[in-house]
Design an enzyme around this catalytic site. Sequence first.
Site, short mmCIF file in Angstrom:
data_model
loop_
_atom_site.label_atom_id
_atom_site.label_comp_id
_atom_site.label_asym_id
_atom_site.label_seq_id
_atom_site.Cartn_x
_atom_site.Cartn_y
_atom_site.Cartn_z
N ASP A 32 -53.82 69.40 -51.81
CA ASP A 32 -54.31 69.58 -50.57
C ASP A 32 -53.89 71.24 -50.34
OD1 ASP A 32 -53.97 67.82 -47.60
OD2 ASP A 32 -53.52 70.11 -47.61
N ILE A 33 -54.84 71.78 -49.65
CA ILE A 33 -55.14 73.33 -49.43
C ILE A 33 -53.92 73.73 -48.63
CG2 ILE A 33 -56.54 73.43 -47.34
CD1 ILE A 33 -58.58 75.31 -48.91
N ASN A 87 -53.85 58.81 -42.95
CA ASN A 87 -54.04 58.88 -41.30
C ASN A 87 -55.79 58.27 -41.05
OD1 ASN A 87 -51.69 60.42 -41.23
ND2 ASN A 87 -52.88 62.20 -42.01
N GLY A 93 -53.99 61.12 -36.53
CA GLY A 93 -53.88 62.38 -37.21
C GLY A 93 -55.07 62.66 -38.04
N GLN A 94 -56.23 61.82 -38.29
CA GLN A 94 -57.04 62.17 -39.25
C GLN A 94 -58.01 63.23 -38.90
OE1 GLN A 94 -59.66 58.77 -40.05
NE2 GLN A 94 -60.50 59.89 -41.94
N HIS A 100 -59.10 59.17 -47.35
CA HIS A 100 -58.18 59.94 -48.31
C HIS A 100 -56.48 59.23 -48.02
CE1 HIS A 100 -58.35 62.50 -44.65
NE2 HIS A 100 -57.06 62.77 -44.84
N HIS A 102 -52.63 60.72 -48.72
CA HIS A 102 -51.79 62.03 -49.13
C HIS A 102 -50.77 61.24 -50.14
CE1 HIS A 102 -53.39 64.52 -45.60
NE2 HIS A 102 -53.60 63.08 -45.04
P1 AMP Z 1 -55.82 64.35 -42.56
O1 AMP Z 1 -55.68 65.10 -41.47
O2 AMP Z 1 -55.21 63.07 -42.93
O3 AMP Z 1 -57.51 64.00 -42.20
O4 AMP Z 1 -56.06 65.32 -43.98
C1 AMP Z 1 -56.91 66.11 -44.20
C2 AMP Z 1 -56.25 66.93 -45.26
O5 AMP Z 1 -57.29 67.62 -45.90
C3 AMP Z 1 -55.47 68.12 -44.58
O6 AMP Z 1 -53.89 68.09 -45.05
C4 AMP Z 1 -55.78 69.41 -45.05
O7 AMP Z 1 -55.05 70.18 -45.49
C5 AMP Z 1 -56.61 68.87 -46.18
N1 AMP Z 1 -57.86 69.76 -46.59
C6 AMP Z 1 -58.90 70.46 -45.69
N2 AMP Z 1 -59.68 71.23 -46.32
C7 AMP Z 1 -59.22 71.18 -47.63
C8 AMP Z 1 -59.97 71.76 -48.76
N3 AMP Z 1 -60.93 72.59 -48.75
N4 AMP Z 1 -59.36 71.59 -49.88
C9 AMP Z 1 -58.21 70.69 -49.99
N5 AMP Z 1 -57.57 70.29 -48.96
C10 AMP Z 1 -58.20 70.24 -47.71
#
Ligand code: AMP
Length: 114
Positions: A32-33, A87, A93-94, A100, A102
Site C-alpha cells: 500500500d502506498i 472495505n 471506506g472503499q 482488494h 488489505h
Molecule cells: P480502500 O480505501 O479500501 O479502497 O483502499 C485503497 C488503498 O489503496 C488505500 O489504502 C490507498 O493507500 C491504496 N493506494 C492508492 N493508490 C495506490 C497506489 N498507486 N499504489 C499502492 N496503493 C495505493
Amino acid sequence: MSATDCLFCKIAGGEIPATIVKRDGRLLAFRDINPQAPTHVLIIPTQHVSSLNDARDAGLLGEMLVFAGNLAREAGIAERGYRVVVNTNPDGGQTVFHLHAHLLGGRRMTWPPG
Ligand code: AMP
Ligand code: ZN
C-alpha cells in the site's frame, strides 16, 4: 475484463508501478502506498471486479484469503496476528473500486475500527 480507468487494473497490467510482493495465479499482492501498519499489503484479483458486491467467484475469494495467510506467514506476522479487511462502498471506506483485501500487521490492532 479490464476497466480502462481503474488504478489497480493498471498496476496489474504493469502500466503504473507498484512494489510487488507476490504474484500467483489470478492474484497479485503489492505494498500500500500509504501504509497504516508496518506490514500493509493489498491483495487483488488481476481481473477487474469492482467490489465485494460484484464478487461471485467463491473460489477466487477463497484464494484471496489463503494468499493473505501465506503472505502473513512470509512477512513473519502470522503468529503475533494480523488483520485482513475488505472495505466495500462508501460506508465501508472503499476508495479504489477494484476488489482488494488489505493485509495489516506488525502492530496491535484496535477494535472497533474507525
Ligand atoms: P480502500 O480505501 O479500501 O479502497 O483502499 C485503497 C488503498 O489503496 C488505500 O489504502 C490507498 O493507500 C491504496 N493506494 C492508492 N493508490 C495506490 C497506489 N498507486 N499504489 C499502492 N496503493 C495505493
Ligand atoms: Zn480494475
